[in-house]
Write a protein that holds these residues in place. Structure first.
Motif, PDB file in Angstrom:
ATOM      1  N   GLU A   1      11.390  -7.599   2.422  1.00 22.47           N
ATOM      2  CA  GLU A   1      10.620  -6.378   2.243  1.00 22.47           C
ATOM      3  C   GLU A   1      11.553  -5.201   2.076  1.00 22.47           C
ATOM      4  OE1 GLU A   1       6.775  -6.150   4.264  1.00 22.47           O
ATOM      5  OE2 GLU A   1       7.537  -4.266   5.091  1.00 22.47           O
ATOM      6  N   GLU A   2      11.192  -4.324   1.137  1.00 21.76           N
ATOM      7  CA  GLU A   2      11.983  -3.125   0.884  1.00 21.76           C
ATOM      8  C   GLU A   2      12.077  -2.280   2.133  1.00 21.76           C
ATOM      9  OE1 GLU A   2      11.959   0.760  -2.108  1.00 21.76           O
ATOM     10  OE2 GLU A   2      10.536  -0.871  -2.443  1.00 21.76           O
ATOM     11  N   GLN A   3      13.265  -1.801   2.416  1.00 17.82           N
ATOM     12  CA  GLN A   3      13.503  -0.986   3.609  1.00 17.82           C
ATOM     13  C   GLN A   3      12.886   0.395   3.482  1.00 17.82           C
ATOM     14  OE1 GLN A   3      17.673  -0.401   4.302  1.00 17.82           O
ATOM     15  NE2 GLN A   3      17.364  -0.076   6.456  1.00 17.82           N
TER      16      GLN A   3
ATOM     17  N   TYR B   1       0.817  -1.219   0.000  1.00 16.48           N
ATOM     18  CA  TYR B   1       0.000   0.000   0.000  1.00 16.48           C
ATOM     19  C   TYR B   1       0.853   1.273   0.000  1.00 16.48           C
ATOM     20  CZ  TYR B   1       1.179   0.474   4.916  1.00 16.48           C
ATOM     21  OH  TYR B   1       1.873   0.614   6.082  1.00 16.48           O
ATOM     22  N   ASN B   2       2.065   1.188   0.569  1.00 17.05           N
ATOM     23  CA  ASN B   2       2.943   2.352   0.635  1.00 17.05           C
ATOM     24  C   ASN B   2       3.897   2.450  -0.554  1.00 17.05           C
ATOM     25  OD1 ASN B   2       4.685   0.265   1.209  1.00 17.05           O
ATOM     26  ND2 ASN B   2       5.215   0.958   3.273  1.00 17.05           N
ATOM     27  N   GLY B   3       3.717   1.574  -1.549  1.00 21.01           N
ATOM     28  CA  GLY B   3       4.531   1.588  -2.753  1.00 21.01           C
ATOM     29  C   GLY B   3       5.799   0.761  -2.662  1.00 21.01           C
ATOM     30  N   LYS B   4       6.113   0.245  -1.485  1.00 15.94           N
ATOM     31  CA  LYS B   4       7.317  -0.574  -1.328  1.00 15.94           C
ATOM     32  C   LYS B   4       7.070  -1.987  -1.848  1.00 15.94           C
ATOM     33  CE  LYS B   4       9.382   2.165   2.236  1.00 15.94           C
ATOM     34  NZ  LYS B   4      10.336   2.146   3.320  1.00 15.94           N
ATOM     35  N   ILE B   5       8.173  -2.693  -2.079  1.00 17.37           N
ATOM     36  CA  ILE B   5       8.114  -4.037  -2.661  1.00 17.37           C
ATOM     37  C   ILE B   5       8.323  -5.086  -1.579  1.00 17.37           C
ATOM     38  CG2 ILE B   5       9.172  -5.614  -4.333  1.00 17.37           C
ATOM     39  CD1 ILE B   5      10.280  -3.047  -5.725  1.00 17.37           C
ATOM     40  N   ARG B   6       7.487  -6.105  -1.611  1.00 18.52           N
ATOM     41  CA  ARG B   6       7.674  -7.294  -0.787  1.00 18.52           C
ATOM     42  C   ARG B   6       7.912  -8.458  -1.745  1.00 18.52           C
ATOM     43  NH1 ARG B   6       3.035  -8.298   3.236  1.00 18.52           N
ATOM     44  NH2 ARG B   6       4.225  -6.788   4.460  1.00 18.52           N
ATOM     45  N   LEU B   7       8.976  -9.222  -1.498  1.00 26.75           N
ATOM     46  CA  LEU B   7       9.307 -10.377  -2.338  1.00 26.75           C
ATOM     47  C   LEU B   7       8.924 -11.666  -1.627  1.00 26.75           C
ATOM     48  CD1 LEU B   7      12.851  -9.368  -3.654  1.00 26.75           C
ATOM     49  CD2 LEU B   7      10.691  -9.319  -4.911  1.00 26.75           C
ATOM     50  N   HIS B   8       8.116 -12.476  -2.286  1.00 24.37           N
ATOM     51  CA  HIS B   8       7.737 -13.799  -1.790  1.00 24.37           C
ATOM     52  C   HIS B   8       8.620 -14.810  -2.521  1.00 24.37           C
ATOM     53  CE1 HIS B   8       4.130 -12.260   0.258  1.00 24.37           C
ATOM     54  NE2 HIS B   8       4.116 -11.386  -0.739  1.00 24.37           N
TER      55      HIS B   8
END
Length: 112
Positions: free
Chosen positions: A110-112, A85-92
């Motif tokens: 998760e992107e810092q 939701y905040n535009g950051k990237i989470r990698l699964h």
């Protein structure tokens, strides 16, 4: 295509059979569709990854690392991005050792 250049990822979960420590950081670099990263910390003395990124931002990755026992460990990984939701990237990530016990696992970065 997601551009991973200079993005710092922190692990937020990992399977028990993995060596990644949740305090580590991964700084990704990207040139064209090639992504690279070096990492260390926790149970890993030195590690590197190389990946191809597709037009959806998925990473087809290979990694190798030397753990604190002095063993060379290698593996393959498929990372699928989720935009938060905040535009950051989470990698699964779904990974498999190609050395040692050849077990499989999952992790989330998760992107810092």
């Amino acid at each position: 295509m997601i551009n991973y250049n200079n993005i710092i990822f922190n692990p937020i979960s990992n399977s028990e059979n993995g060596e990644v420590d949740l305090s580590m950081q991964f700084v990704y670099k990207q040139s064209g569709n090639i992504v690279t990263c070096t990492y260390s910390g926790g149970r890993i003395r030195s590690g590197q990854l190389i990946a191809l990124v597709d037009d959806k931002g998925c990473l087809d990755m290979r990694y190798h690392q030397i753990n604190i026992q002095g063993e060379i460990m290698t593996g393959i990984c498929r990372s699928t991005p989720e935009i938060l939701y905040n535009g950051k990237i989470r990698l699964h990530e779904k990974w498999k050792w190609t050395a040692g016990d050849f077990s499989e696992g999952e992790s989330v970065l998760e992107e810092q």
